[in-house]
Write an enzyme that holds these catalytic residues in place. Structure first.
Site, PDB file in Angstrom:
ATOM      1  N   LYS A  19       0.837  -1.208   0.000  1.00 26.17           N
ATOM      2  CA  LYS A  19       0.000   0.000   0.000  1.00 26.17           C
ATOM      3  C   LYS A  19       0.872   1.258   0.000  1.00 26.17           C
ATOM      4  O   LYS A  19       0.652   2.201  -0.761  1.00 26.17           O
ATOM      5  CB  LYS A  19      -0.910   0.022   1.236  1.00 26.17           C
ATOM      6  CG  LYS A  19      -1.550   1.372   1.531  1.00 26.17           C
ATOM      7  CD  LYS A  19      -2.394   1.344   2.774  1.00 26.17           C
ATOM      8  CE  LYS A  19      -1.662   1.480   4.064  1.00 26.17           C
ATOM      9  NZ  LYS A  19      -1.214   2.821   4.419  1.00 26.17           N
ATOM     10  N   ASN A  20       1.913   1.262   0.855  1.00 24.54           N
ATOM     11  CA  ASN A  20       2.718   2.478   1.032  1.00 24.54           C
ATOM     12  C   ASN A  20       3.724   2.722  -0.090  1.00 24.54           C
ATOM     13  O   ASN A  20       4.419   3.725  -0.083  1.00 24.54           O
ATOM     14  CB  ASN A  20       3.398   2.450   2.399  1.00 24.54           C
ATOM     15  CG  ASN A  20       2.379   2.609   3.505  1.00 24.54           C
ATOM     16  OD1 ASN A  20       1.231   2.983   3.246  1.00 24.54           O
ATOM     17  ND2 ASN A  20       2.765   2.322   4.732  1.00 24.54           N
TER      18      ASN A  20
ATOM     19  N   CYS B  66      -4.509  12.663  13.518  1.00 20.65           N
ATOM     20  CA  CYS B  66      -4.681  11.239  13.215  1.00 20.65           C
ATOM     21  C   CYS B  66      -4.600  10.482  14.529  1.00 20.65           C
ATOM     22  O   CYS B  66      -4.000  10.965  15.482  1.00 20.65           O
ATOM     23  CB  CYS B  66      -3.565  10.840  12.254  1.00 20.65           C
ATOM     24  SG  CYS B  66      -3.211   9.094  12.192  1.00 20.65           S
TER      25      CYS B  66
ATOM     26  N   ARG C 219       1.063  14.367  13.481  1.00 26.51           N
ATOM     27  CA  ARG C 219       1.533  14.131  12.106  1.00 26.51           C
ATOM     28  C   ARG C 219       1.469  15.381  11.230  1.00 26.51           C
ATOM     29  O   ARG C 219       0.761  15.406  10.210  1.00 26.51           O
ATOM     30  CB  ARG C 219       0.784  12.976  11.467  1.00 26.51           C
ATOM     31  CG  ARG C 219       0.896  11.685  12.258  1.00 26.51           C
ATOM     32  CD  ARG C 219       0.207  10.534  11.599  1.00 26.51           C
ATOM     33  NE  ARG C 219       0.903  10.074  10.398  1.00 26.51           N
ATOM     34  CZ  ARG C 219       0.453   9.080   9.620  1.00 26.51           C
ATOM     35  NH1 ARG C 219      -0.688   8.490   9.924  1.00 26.51           N
ATOM     36  NH2 ARG C 219       1.120   8.690   8.575  1.00 26.51           N
TER      37      ARG C 219
ATOM     38  N   ASP D  91       5.139   0.220  11.995  1.00 31.84           N
ATOM     39  CA  ASP D  91       3.899  -0.398  11.510  1.00 31.84           C
ATOM     40  C   ASP D  91       3.770  -1.863  11.915  1.00 31.84           C
ATOM     41  O   ASP D  91       2.764  -2.501  11.598  1.00 31.84           O
ATOM     42  CB  ASP D  91       3.797  -0.266   9.984  1.00 31.84           C
ATOM     43  CG  ASP D  91       3.649   1.189   9.551  1.00 31.84           C
ATOM     44  OD1 ASP D  91       3.843   1.479   8.352  1.00 31.84           O
ATOM     45  OD2 ASP D  91       3.360   2.038  10.417  1.00 31.84           O
TER      46      ASP D  91
ATOM     47  N   ARG E 101      -8.473  -0.804   5.085  1.00 28.86           N
ATOM     48  CA  ARG E 101      -7.705   0.260   4.450  1.00 28.86           C
ATOM     49  C   ARG E 101      -6.379  -0.251   3.911  1.00 28.86           C
ATOM     50  O   ARG E 101      -5.845   0.278   2.942  1.00 28.86           O
ATOM     51  CB  ARG E 101      -7.398   1.374   5.458  1.00 28.86           C
ATOM     52  CG  ARG E 101      -8.595   2.147   5.927  1.00 28.86           C
ATOM     53  CD  ARG E 101      -8.141   3.362   6.691  1.00 28.86           C
ATOM     54  NE  ARG E 101      -7.218   4.148   5.875  1.00 28.86           N
ATOM     55  CZ  ARG E 101      -6.713   5.299   6.286  1.00 28.86           C
ATOM     56  NH1 ARG E 101      -7.009   5.748   7.481  1.00 28.86           N
ATOM     57  NH2 ARG E 101      -5.894   5.980   5.522  1.00 28.86           N
TER      58      ARG E 101
END
Ligand code: EPZ
Length: 417
Positions: free
Chosen positions: A22-23, A116, A121, A304, A396
């Site tokens: 995803k990133n 967030c 952030r 993460d 997500r």
């Protein structure tokens, strides 16, 4: 408002395939804004954030033909060089259109992402980079406005290592006049993957994967095809699912070299780890011993995977000190794990986990993407049924998690309200 109902304890066994990252996919999608020619991306994860980015790109005028796993994007013209609040508020990574829109169309208006769950952030380092490249940047009514006839190359030293900040500056610098040098740049594999795409589009980039990246600006970029790199965080999550259930799981189609920090900690805890060309296999027997970890920018232990590691630590022998150095508020999973019977206390930016605790199934609430993955892992090892609310957080960033887990022998049911 889907929920997961997960029965435990189970022992996971078998093979699972990693999806695309995803990133990495998010900045690669934004890169399509840099050329009027078609950019074809494959190995895209079929997750909600990718669809949000595609919606945002379509809003700017990009022609898009997409199906699960791939997309062709054509930014023949930029109709709207802006990213409205309604889209940005659902996904912070929308700020990745700032750099390409600014350098391609000379002006851009993007909503500030706002707070967030895991931290404040800010994007001040992104904006400082654009100013260094010669842009005029103003903040008005919750929006960033930036403009420049043509950006010019500059030396940019990032105060803090920032992943999307590095990516945004790299994207902007590709069409600037002259050379840009990014120092204290992020070294994440996702940054490297973006550099690979930009080079195949005719960009001149060197040093990605190190702390110093040089970008020689060019007049124009052309179309290209690119397969997005495997998702190391998703792969790490399934490796930890194998360990927490004392099972035997092989994650295929991943990049073992991107998971070194995790594999070292698993080996130190007593798990058996084997690496193949594109596979990692984790086998864990009964006893795993507590390990201290401290998150850090790549190649350090990824933030993460911090929550998922904490879930594993609840069942390890002895104490584990887990220190979160990247985000100031990334312990939302602690209270939910405590509800399941974990023994965890907080000490500043550390959580101290006392193990082994016998987890019990309970109703818990997902708060952010990785915290919800940690709750799913804990549920696999817990006695009885766990109900995880708000799994939209998981959707997500994890492609078909329940199917992948069930293929490994889990019993995960998605219940839609
Ligand atoms: C990327 O976020 C990832 N997201 C995050 O993954 C990941 O947790 C993070 O990098 C760290 O690895 C994407 O790539 C889309 P940062 P990013 O800028 O780029 C501070 C997930 O679960 N900072 O590297 O937003 C910031 O507050 C997500 O998939 C500033 O102060 O993170 C943080 O403390 C969550 N000013 C630190 O730097 C800035 O302008 C690192 O953040 C930018 C960042």
């Amino acid at each position: 408002m889907d929920r997961f109902h997960i029965e435990g304890p189970v022992r996971l066994e078998g093979e699972v395939e990693a999806s695309g990252a995803k990133n990495a996919a998010l900045p690669c999608l934004a890169a399509a804004l840099l050329t009027p020619e078609p950019v074809h991306l494959s190995n895209l994860p079929d997750v909600r954030d990718i669809r949000t980015m595609q919606k945002l790109l379509a809003h700017t005028g990009v022609f898009l033909s997409a199906r699960p796993g791939e997309a062709t994007l054509e930014a023949r013209e930029i109709h709207a060089a802006d990213a409205p609040y309604d889209l940005v508020k659902t996904m912070r990574a929308s700020v990745l259109v700032l750099g390409p829109l600014l350098t391609r169309s000379g002006q851009v208006r993007v909503s500030l992402p706002g707070g967030c769950a895991i931290g404040v952030r800010p994007i001040d380092l992104h904006l400082a980079a654009f100013k260094r490249l010669g842009a005029e940047v103003t903040l008005e009514h919750g929006y960033v406005e930036a403009k420049a006839a043509r950006l010019r190359g500059a030396r940019i030293l990032f105060e803090t290592v920032t992943v999307t900040g590095t990516e945004n500056a790299m994207l902007a610098a590709t069409l600037a006049r002259g050379e840009t040098v990014l120092e204290n740049a992020a070294r994440e594999p996702e940054v490297v993957d973006l550099a690979r795409l930009l080079r195949s589009m005719g960009g001149r980039i060197a040093g990605e994967g190190t702390a110093t990246i040089a970008v020689e600006g060019v007049e124009a970029l052309h179309g290209a095809g690119h397969a997005v790199v495997a998702d190391r965080i998703e792969a790490g999550t399934y490796a930890l699912a194998g360990a927490i259930t004392r099972g035997d799981v092989a994650v295929r189609r991943c990049r073992p070299e991107h998971l070194e920090a995790l594999m070292e900690s698993l080996t130190a805890a007593g798990a058996r780890v084997e690496k193949g060309a594109d596979t990692v296999r984790v086998r864990a027997t009964e006893r795993l011993s507590g390990q201290d970890i401290s998150t850090a920018p790549y190649p350090g232990f990824p933030t993460d995977l911090q929550a998922q590691w904490m879930a594993l630590a609840t069942g390890m022998e002895g104490e584990s000190r887990i220190t979160e150095t990247i985000f100031e508020n990334r312990f939302h999973h602690v209270a939910e794990l405590q509800r399941m019977g974990a023994r965890i206390r907080l000490d500043g930016r550390s959580a101290i986990v006392e193990g082994p605790a016998r987890l019990m199934g309970a109703s818990v609430m997902a708060s952010d993407l990785r915290a919800s993955a940690a709750l799913a892992l804990a549920a696999l090892a817990a006695q009885g049924e766990t109900v995880i609310e708000r799994v939209y957080h998981l959707d997500r960033g994890y492609e078909k998690m329940e199917e992948k887990l069930n293929r490994l022998g889990a019993s995960v049911r998605r219940v839609s309200e």
